[in-house]
Design a protein around this motif. Sequence first.
Motif, PDB file in Angstrom:
ATOM      1  N   VAL A 177      -7.959  34.594  39.239  1.00  0.00           N
ATOM      2  CA  VAL A 177      -6.618  34.194  39.651  1.00  0.00           C
ATOM      3  C   VAL A 177      -6.231  32.887  38.963  1.00  0.00           C
ATOM      4  N   SER A 178      -4.981  32.804  38.503  1.00  0.00           N
ATOM      5  CA  SER A 178      -4.508  31.576  37.855  1.00  0.00           C
ATOM      6  C   SER A 178      -3.588  30.758  38.758  1.00  0.00           C
ATOM      7  N   THR A 179      -2.800  31.452  39.621  1.00  0.00           N
ATOM      8  CA  THR A 179      -1.879  30.730  40.508  1.00  0.00           C
ATOM      9  C   THR A 179      -1.936  31.230  41.957  1.00  0.00           C
ATOM     10  N   GLY A 180      -2.381  32.465  42.158  1.00  0.00           N
ATOM     11  CA  GLY A 180      -2.415  33.042  43.500  1.00  0.00           C
ATOM     12  C   GLY A 180      -1.146  33.786  43.878  1.00  0.00           C
ATOM     13  N   LYS A 181      -0.154  33.753  43.035  1.00  0.00           N
ATOM     14  CA  LYS A 181       1.133  34.374  43.355  1.00  0.00           C
ATOM     15  C   LYS A 181       1.061  35.900  43.340  1.00  0.00           C
ATOM     16  N   SER A 182       0.452  36.463  42.300  1.00  0.00           N
ATOM     17  CA  SER A 182       0.429  37.931  42.163  1.00  0.00           C
ATOM     18  C   SER A 182      -0.270  38.640  43.322  1.00  0.00           C
ATOM     19  N   PRO A 183      -1.451  38.174  43.773  1.00  0.00           N
ATOM     20  CA  PRO A 183      -2.084  38.845  44.921  1.00  0.00           C
ATOM     21  C   PRO A 183      -1.218  38.838  46.169  1.00  0.00           C
ATOM     22  N   GLY A 204      -7.107  24.374  46.201  1.00  0.00           N
ATOM     23  CA  GLY A 204      -5.928  24.519  47.030  1.00  0.00           C
ATOM     24  C   GLY A 204      -4.679  23.906  46.442  1.00  0.00           C
ATOM     25  N   ASN A 205      -4.824  22.738  45.774  1.00  0.00           N
ATOM     26  CA  ASN A 205      -3.654  22.062  45.211  1.00  0.00           C
ATOM     27  C   ASN A 205      -3.130  22.728  43.944  1.00  0.00           C
ATOM     28  N   GLN A 206      -3.830  23.778  43.469  1.00  0.00           N
ATOM     29  CA  GLN A 206      -3.389  24.506  42.287  1.00  0.00           C
ATOM     30  C   GLN A 206      -2.711  25.834  42.642  1.00  0.00           C
ATOM     31  N   VAL A 207      -2.710  26.180  43.923  1.00  0.00           N
ATOM     32  CA  VAL A 207      -2.082  27.430  44.356  1.00  0.00           C
ATOM     33  C   VAL A 207      -0.566  27.307  44.246  1.00  0.00           C
ATOM     34  N   ASP A 208       0.050  28.318  43.691  1.00  0.00           N
ATOM     35  CA  ASP A 208       1.504  28.329  43.516  1.00  0.00           C
ATOM     36  C   ASP A 208       2.199  28.180  44.871  1.00  0.00           C
ATOM     37  N   PRO A 209       3.194  27.284  44.975  1.00  0.00           N
ATOM     38  CA  PRO A 209       3.910  27.106  46.237  1.00  0.00           C
ATOM     39  C   PRO A 209       4.511  28.399  46.774  1.00  0.00           C
ATOM     40  N   MET A 210       4.900  29.309  45.873  1.00  0.00           N
ATOM     41  CA  MET A 210       5.457  30.580  46.317  1.00  0.00           C
ATOM     42  C   MET A 210       4.392  31.436  47.005  1.00  0.00           C
ATOM     43  N   ALA A 211       3.143  31.359  46.528  1.00  0.00           N
ATOM     44  CA  ALA A 211       2.050  32.095  47.163  1.00  0.00           C
ATOM     45  C   ALA A 211       1.844  31.573  48.584  1.00  0.00           C
ATOM     46  N   LYS A 212       1.870  30.255  48.726  1.00  0.00           N
ATOM     47  CA  LYS A 212       1.731  29.655  50.054  1.00  0.00           C
ATOM     48  C   LYS A 212       2.881  30.072  50.947  1.00  0.00           C
ATOM     49  N   LYS A 213       4.098  30.107  50.406  1.00  0.00           N
ATOM     50  CA  LYS A 213       5.266  30.489  51.195  1.00  0.00           C
ATOM     51  C   LYS A 213       5.142  31.924  51.685  1.00  0.00           C
ATOM     52  N   MET A 214       4.671  32.827  50.834  1.00  0.00           N
ATOM     53  CA  MET A 214       4.503  34.223  51.233  1.00  0.00           C
ATOM     54  C   MET A 214       3.440  34.357  52.309  1.00  0.00           C
TER      55      MET A 214
END
Length: 246
Positions: A177-183, A204-214
């Motif tokens: 995983v590069s950002t966590g968004k796709s999963p 954790g600080n590298q996870v895409d904000p959109m992934a966290k939002k989802m």
Amino acid sequence: MTEDMAHENIRQRLAEKMAGEITLSEKPGEALKKWRLNFDIAQTDLSGYLGVSPSVISDYESGRRKSPGTLIVSKIVDALLEIDTSKGGQKIHSYEGMLYTDPGAKAVYATYEYTYPIQLAKLATLIEADVVNKGVEKPLYGFTVVDSKKAILELSSHEFQKLYGWSTERALVFTKVSTGKSPMVAIRVTNLKPGAVVIHGIRGNQVDPMAKKMAEIDRIPLLATTMDIDELVDVLKKYSQYHVIE
């Protein structure tokens, strides 16, 4: 075979699987609780259908009451399936592929089922993970390590759902995983939701904000870890073997 006959056949095979697992388990109460949670059925709804006090179901699940015999197990399993059928049979249908085929093997790196659940905080500690989103914590009855690129690019939505094994109350660990968004996008478009998602390869600080939002929208616990993947699998399997003694 008509649609009704096919549904009944799936339901019968699933009932046999559930009853067998509960009856043969060293902790039948835990197995019973796992299946109730799998079907998203509250203790009060199950007890109401069976015509017993909610404390009866609670006592069985906690082990305070003597393990249920095969007749009682059969009644509980039938109740879970009947309640799901009355809601449209979505959960029963989601298990169809698991009953007839091997789950998405081309994308699965490792999978494991727990007899006794692991809590989210313990999971995070064992795999040295950052908690990106706490979500709704549930007991986790297993884990599946998934090659995220293969899962997202090669699996249909139906095949993707089979990654959950026999319990959605599990941690899905996505590697490469590069950002966590796709999963998280893939999870958003499926009916079943995992008990937790672990993003492997970034902090954790590298996870895409959109992934966290989802994750926040779906109320799914989201973790991130860079632990060596073989070590991660080994640690989680050993927990299943030894945690009862702790």
